[in-house]
Design an enzyme around this catalytic site. Sequence first.
Site, PDB file in Angstrom:
ATOM      1  N   HIS A 107      -8.598  -4.166   8.429  1.00 26.80           N
ATOM      2  CA  HIS A 107      -7.869  -3.788   9.647  1.00 26.80           C
ATOM      3  C   HIS A 107      -8.633  -4.370  10.826  1.00 26.80           C
ATOM      4  O   HIS A 107      -9.851  -4.497  10.774  1.00 26.80           O
ATOM      5  CB  HIS A 107      -7.818  -2.263   9.800  1.00 26.80           C
ATOM      6  CG  HIS A 107      -7.067  -1.563   8.721  1.00 26.80           C
ATOM      7  ND1 HIS A 107      -5.705  -1.422   8.734  1.00 26.80           N
ATOM      8  CD2 HIS A 107      -7.505  -0.960   7.587  1.00 26.80           C
ATOM      9  CE1 HIS A 107      -5.328  -0.744   7.650  1.00 26.80           C
ATOM     10  NE2 HIS A 107      -6.404  -0.452   6.940  1.00 26.80           N
ATOM     11  N   HIS A 127      -4.812  -8.728   5.637  1.00 27.07           N
ATOM     12  CA  HIS A 127      -4.828  -7.388   5.031  1.00 27.07           C
ATOM     13  C   HIS A 127      -4.810  -7.394   3.508  1.00 27.07           C
ATOM     14  O   HIS A 127      -5.851  -7.180   2.886  1.00 27.07           O
ATOM     15  CB  HIS A 127      -3.680  -6.550   5.599  1.00 27.07           C
ATOM     16  CG  HIS A 127      -3.776  -5.097   5.261  1.00 27.07           C
ATOM     17  ND1 HIS A 127      -4.845  -4.323   5.637  1.00 27.07           N
ATOM     18  CD2 HIS A 127      -2.927  -4.274   4.564  1.00 27.07           C
ATOM     19  CE1 HIS A 127      -4.666  -3.081   5.201  1.00 27.07           C
ATOM     20  NE2 HIS A 127      -3.508  -3.037   4.544  1.00 27.07           N
ATOM     21  N   HIS A 154      -0.369   4.146  13.137  1.00 31.19           N
ATOM     22  CA  HIS A 154      -1.357   3.977  12.074  1.00 31.19           C
ATOM     23  C   HIS A 154      -2.781   4.172  12.591  1.00 31.19           C
ATOM     24  O   HIS A 154      -3.611   3.271  12.500  1.00 31.19           O
ATOM     25  CB  HIS A 154      -1.186   2.599  11.430  1.00 31.19           C
ATOM     26  CG  HIS A 154      -1.756   2.479  10.043  1.00 31.19           C
ATOM     27  ND1 HIS A 154      -3.099   2.346   9.806  1.00 31.19           N
ATOM     28  CD2 HIS A 154      -1.162   2.473   8.815  1.00 31.19           C
ATOM     29  CE1 HIS A 154      -3.302   2.237   8.491  1.00 31.19           C
ATOM     30  NE2 HIS A 154      -2.138   2.326   7.873  1.00 31.19           N
ATOM     31  N   ASP A 212      -0.180  -3.188   8.700  1.00 31.94           N
ATOM     32  CA  ASP A 212      -1.644  -3.227   8.684  1.00 31.94           C
ATOM     33  C   ASP A 212      -2.016  -4.695   8.776  1.00 31.94           C
ATOM     34  O   ASP A 212      -1.455  -5.512   8.050  1.00 31.94           O
ATOM     35  CB  ASP A 212      -2.184  -2.640   7.379  1.00 31.94           C
ATOM     36  CG  ASP A 212      -1.961  -1.132   7.298  1.00 31.94           C
ATOM     37  OD1 ASP A 212      -1.458  -0.551   8.283  1.00 31.94           O
ATOM     38  OD2 ASP A 212      -2.276  -0.553   6.236  1.00 31.94           O
ATOM     39  N   HIS A 244       0.833  -1.207   0.000  1.00 31.70           N
ATOM     40  CA  HIS A 244       0.000   0.000   0.000  1.00 31.70           C
ATOM     41  C   HIS A 244       0.872   1.264   0.000  1.00 31.70           C
ATOM     42  O   HIS A 244       1.931   1.301   0.616  1.00 31.70           O
ATOM     43  CB  HIS A 244      -0.936   0.011   1.217  1.00 31.70           C
ATOM     44  CG  HIS A 244      -2.206  -0.755   0.972  1.00 31.70           C
ATOM     45  ND1 HIS A 244      -2.970  -1.277   1.996  1.00 31.70           N
ATOM     46  CD2 HIS A 244      -2.841  -1.090  -0.179  1.00 31.70           C
ATOM     47  CE1 HIS A 244      -4.017  -1.896   1.477  1.00 31.70           C
ATOM     48  NE2 HIS A 244      -3.963  -1.803   0.160  1.00 31.70           N
ATOM     49  N   ASP A 273       0.645   4.060   1.472  1.00 34.58           N
ATOM     50  CA  ASP A 273       0.971   4.702   2.756  1.00 34.58           C
ATOM     51  C   ASP A 273       2.069   3.932   3.505  1.00 34.58           C
ATOM     52  O   ASP A 273       2.495   4.334   4.582  1.00 34.58           O
ATOM     53  CB  ASP A 273      -0.285   4.883   3.634  1.00 34.58           C
ATOM     54  CG  ASP A 273      -1.003   3.589   3.960  1.00 34.58           C
ATOM     55  OD1 ASP A 273      -1.010   2.680   3.109  1.00 34.58           O
ATOM     56  OD2 ASP A 273      -1.560   3.465   5.068  1.00 34.58           O
ATOM     57  N   HIS A 274       2.552   2.818   2.918  1.00 36.52           N
ATOM     58  CA  HIS A 274       3.628   2.041   3.552  1.00 36.52           C
ATOM     59  C   HIS A 274       4.865   1.879   2.662  1.00 36.52           C
ATOM     60  O   HIS A 274       5.936   1.566   3.154  1.00 36.52           O
ATOM     61  CB  HIS A 274       3.116   0.649   3.952  1.00 36.52           C
ATOM     62  CG  HIS A 274       2.009   0.720   4.945  1.00 36.52           C
ATOM     63  ND1 HIS A 274       2.213   0.582   6.295  1.00 36.52           N
ATOM     64  CD2 HIS A 274       0.687   0.993   4.783  1.00 36.52           C
ATOM     65  CE1 HIS A 274       1.045   0.739   6.925  1.00 36.52           C
ATOM     66  NE2 HIS A 274       0.107   0.990   6.031  1.00 36.52           N
TER      67      HIS A 274
HETATM   68 ZN   LIG Z   1      -2.588  -1.224   4.079  1.00 34.09          ZN
HETATM   69 ZN   LIG Z   2      -1.948   1.503   5.922  1.00 31.81          ZN
END
Ligand SMILES: [Zn+2]
Ligand SMILES: [Zn+2]
Length: 789
Positions: free
Chosen positions: A411, A166, A433, A187, A75, A77-78
Amino acid sequence: MSSDQTQSLSKTSFKFFGLGGSNEVGRSCHILQYKGKTVMLDAGIHPAHQGLASLPFYDEFDLSTVDVLLISHFHLDHAASLPYVMQRTNFRGRVFMTHPTKAIYRWLLSDFVKVTSIGSSGSTDKDENLYSDEDLAKSFDRIETIDFHSTTDVNGIKFTAFHAGHVLGAAMFQLEIAGLKTLFTGDYSREIDRHLNSAEVPPSSSDILIVESTFGTATHEPRVNREKKLTQLIHSTVLRGGRVLLPVFALGRAQEIMLILDEFWSKHSEELGNGQVPIFYASNLARKCMGVFQTYVNMMNDDIRKKFRDSQSNPFIFKNISYLKNLDDFQDFGPSVMLASPGMLQNGISRDLLEKWCPDNKNLVLITGYSVEGTMAKYIMLEPDTIPSVNNPEVNIPRRCQIEEISFAAHVDFRENLEFMEKIGARNVILVHGESNPMGRLKSALLSNFASLKGTEDEVHVFNPRNCVVVELEFSGIKVAKAIGNIVDEVTSALGVQVKPDLGSEIKAEQEESNGSPDRKKETDEKTIVSGILVSDEKNFDLNLVSLSDLRDYHMDLSTTVLRERQTIHIDCKKELIYWHLCQMFGDMEVLIDDEGITHKTQEPAKPSANNAGELELKIMGDVKLNIIKSVATLEWSQGIMNDTVADSVMAILLSVDSSPASVKMSSRSCNHDHDHDHDHDHGHDHGHDHDHPEDKHYKGNGIGSEHDDLWKIKQVARLCTEQFGDCFSYKFHESDTAGDIMGDVTIGKTKATINLSQMKVAECDSNPLKGRIESILSIASDLVAPLC
Ligand SMILES: [Zn+2]
Ligand SMILES: [Zn+2]
């Protein structure tokens, strides 16, 4: 690698430093430091920001000090700032991710480069692009892949990847540095969905848990209900002639939603006009990545694997869903369902469709993912009257369409998160997170849940630091030695447990003060003592307990030396005499060679040498070998306190027998003759008292208690003490001194002991450990000097 920063750390303090993703969702990046090692976890971007503003706070940390960077999943955001870190900063560490993550990462980020360059086209600043395709390609080759469940060791940083649920390839990392274990969840989800299994609980406990808190204290509605709601909402919208927009992240959860819709469409084909209501997936990227999903079907759950096996077709090739390369190919007549990325509606296809469809109240925008604060996906849920046009910010577009949110974001919810934390048993929990409010609520809920442990050694500490605020935890040197080889058998038989053969078992050498887990308590409740050699590898923090016999097998790099000592002297006396004296001193000896049958009288078989040159060879007290050939006596032994002392004694006998005038006597007589008078004559001394002469006692085979023997014994004991204590030991000794006991003193610092050497006793000692040590030396000494026959 270590910087001033890391060197200034106290050796036993663990530091957590959030560069992003602390008290927010987005731009995840965490720094861990322990024992001079630095680990970085994730390198994301913030979806609500653009260009440099979307990065974690990289300027706040010297990235050149990072040893290892682990990416939890693909992802954005990672993972999306990884090419920036690798190509445009002074970062020099090694980067690891799982195979599927790397496979998808490649497509995903080249798409990201395109989308962001389109998205920032309104901006005149070209440098706003974080990196180019070229940066991406260059960095890609340097990324190393790891398998789930196998442990990698980079200069003492050990890490293992576990399934996190996830999305495909998502990993949790359990890190171990110098025995301190940290689990980073990334996550994660604890729910088995349509294609993935739930996150695993690593088999061994962790001291520190870095855990996501996206949903804070919220509770998920049961999955069946959510699926039903989703399909019903979509169904009713298309039946009323509306269009459904599902903004999704291109990969991961999109595949999950498609599995649900494809099945529903097949089941309700008639109601849906037999193909009259199309489902589109507007993502070129997803098409490219379908191969990846097929390749890694083995990492998904049983359900999807079975489908794949049974039909021999890719379950990700859908019957009712078509791919749409771009919106130009799309003929927008009548009801349809459209999955489109990006999920946050910031720009691109999903944003274009939103702007096109939101004025019509028949249409539905259905949010299924987690919406990051500051993005259009989050804003639209407030049901605003108008939304700004992305290409023309001056224009406001009326919003009349229906807005719904049904979360399929994988999540954990509060209950799942708590249950997982209890299983991990970490006493230090660091929340990441999550937006400030849900994270704060989660912290309070956790603290009240663990309230009963407060003040005990099992107290759970929960931290919710902001970005760039350090969390420092003190650990009092954890020492874990791993028993390997034969010692494992010793431990297992003592404990009565089974240990897998080549895994070894860990023995807690020293329990740390402020940490531990239920698992560990069990270990220490059943104590067993084993002994071996502790081999410490300072660089990699390995501490192994190995038995001496295994040392060469397990530590090839370690050289072991056995010192053989040899002394040769010239002797004039007969072998019979030497043999007799040795018998007096050591009792039975193993006869290796006896050409002349000297040992016949006491030993059964004679063992002649090959050359029959009058050789005599004896093995004394196990490992000291005496060889006499002609007039040369050779003494050989492996160095060690016991052997050294035996060898000394043998040497003393050889020298004294050889120089003794009695030898002359003995050279012509056998041991048992009555020779008192002859002896006196030969000796040429007259003490006026035949029987007082020390040598006499020897000839009678009755050495015990004689003054000579006493003196000799005391000398040996004193010699042993000197070997043990060096200059700290002193004693007064004169050959003529026969009155009273001979005393020795041991002085180590302020501790003193007086030893009665004559009686081989500790006369006085103010320290029990020292007393014990002396007593054990005396007991060895008495074994060595006592006549055994
Ligand atoms: Zn994620
Ligand atoms: Zn994330």
